[in-house]
Structures are given as structure tokens and as C-alpha cells.
Motif scaffolding. Structure first.
Motif, PDB file in Angstrom:
ATOM      1  N   VAL A   1      42.201   6.564 -65.014  1.00  0.00           N
ATOM      2  CA  VAL A   1      40.807   6.802 -65.394  1.00  0.00           C
ATOM      3  C   VAL A   1      40.337   5.664 -66.281  1.00  0.00           C
ATOM      4  N   GLU A   2      39.109   5.220 -66.079  1.00  0.00           N
ATOM      5  CA  GLU A   2      38.533   4.177 -66.925  1.00  0.00           C
ATOM      6  C   GLU A   2      37.932   4.835 -68.172  1.00  0.00           C
ATOM      7  N   LEU A   3      38.485   4.474 -69.350  1.00  0.00           N
ATOM      8  CA  LEU A   3      38.045   5.063 -70.620  1.00  0.00           C
ATOM      9  C   LEU A   3      37.912   3.977 -71.684  1.00  0.00           C
ATOM     10  N   PRO A   4      37.205   4.260 -72.786  1.00  0.00           N
ATOM     11  CA  PRO A   4      37.111   3.288 -73.883  1.00  0.00           C
ATOM     12  C   PRO A   4      38.477   3.097 -74.548  1.00  0.00           C
TER      13      PRO A   4
ATOM     14  N   SER B   1      43.671   4.644 -57.033  1.00  0.00           N
ATOM     15  CA  SER B   1      42.326   4.196 -57.379  1.00  0.00           C
ATOM     16  C   SER B   1      41.966   4.654 -58.792  1.00  0.00           C
ATOM     17  N   VAL B   2      41.011   3.947 -59.390  1.00  0.00           N
ATOM     18  CA  VAL B   2      40.571   4.241 -60.752  1.00  0.00           C
ATOM     19  C   VAL B   2      39.366   5.161 -60.702  1.00  0.00           C
ATOM     20  N   ILE B   3      39.429   6.257 -61.458  1.00  0.00           N
ATOM     21  CA  ILE B   3      38.315   7.192 -61.558  1.00  0.00           C
ATOM     22  C   ILE B   3      37.373   6.686 -62.642  1.00  0.00           C
ATOM     23  N   LYS B   4      36.131   6.481 -62.272  1.00  0.00           N
ATOM     24  CA  LYS B   4      35.121   6.048 -63.249  1.00  0.00           C
ATOM     25  C   LYS B   4      34.301   7.263 -63.643  1.00  0.00           C
TER      26      LYS B   4
ATOM     27  N   LYS C   1      38.552   0.299 -69.961  1.00  0.00           N
ATOM     28  CA  LYS C   1      39.749  -0.176 -69.254  1.00  0.00           C
ATOM     29  C   LYS C   1      40.402   1.007 -68.555  1.00  0.00           C
ATOM     30  N   PRO C   2      41.114   0.732 -67.459  1.00  0.00           N
ATOM     31  CA  PRO C   2      41.827   1.824 -66.790  1.00  0.00           C
ATOM     32  C   PRO C   2      43.061   2.242 -67.595  1.00  0.00           C
TER      33      PRO C   2
END
Length: 71
Positions: free
Chosen positions: A39-42, A2-5, A26-27
Motif C-alpha cells: 500500500v502507498e502510505l506517507p 501491485s501497489v494499492i493507492k 511510498k509503497p
């Protein structure tokens, strides 16, 4: 996986220093001490540069590093 927001990571107003392109969320995969996190980051859409905001690096990421190092 899963993606950590992360609420502290926000792409609003950020532009890539090398490309001058706007950053978008984006992940991305981060690895530390043989642990992998999505992780979702810029991210820059043109060159793929990932921005980790200072508040996130010195806050939650630092706390996770300490937890992993204590194991």
C-alpha cells in the motif's frame, strides 16, 4: 504484487514527529492474518516511520480487517 493507492492517505502537510522530516508517499508492506498487501502510505524518509491516517484506519482498513476475519 501491485501497489494499492489510497486516496484518503495524503502526505501533504505531514511531518515526522520524531525527525521533523516531511512525509512522502511510498509503497509499504502491510500484513494482517497471513495476508500481505503493498500500500502507498506517507513515510518518513529519514527513519521510515509510516503514517496511517485515522480516516483510513477506521474506514477502509477496518472494512478489510472485517472481511478477512469473516473468511
Amino acid at each position: 504484487m501491485s501497489v494499492i493507492k489510497v486516496p484518503e492517505a495524503d502526505a501533504a502537510g505531514w511531518r515526522c514527529a520524531a525527525c521533523d522530516e516531511p512525509m512522502s508517499m511510498k509503497p509499504v508492506e502491510l500484513e494482517y492474518l497471513e495476508s500481505l498487501f503493498k500500500v502507498e502510505l506517507p513515510v518518513c524518509a529519514k527513519c521510515g516511520y509510516v503514517l496511517i491516517p485515522e480516516g483510513l484506519a477506521g474506514g477502509k482498513m477496518h472494512q478489510v480487517e472485517q472481511l478477512l476475519e469473516d473468511k
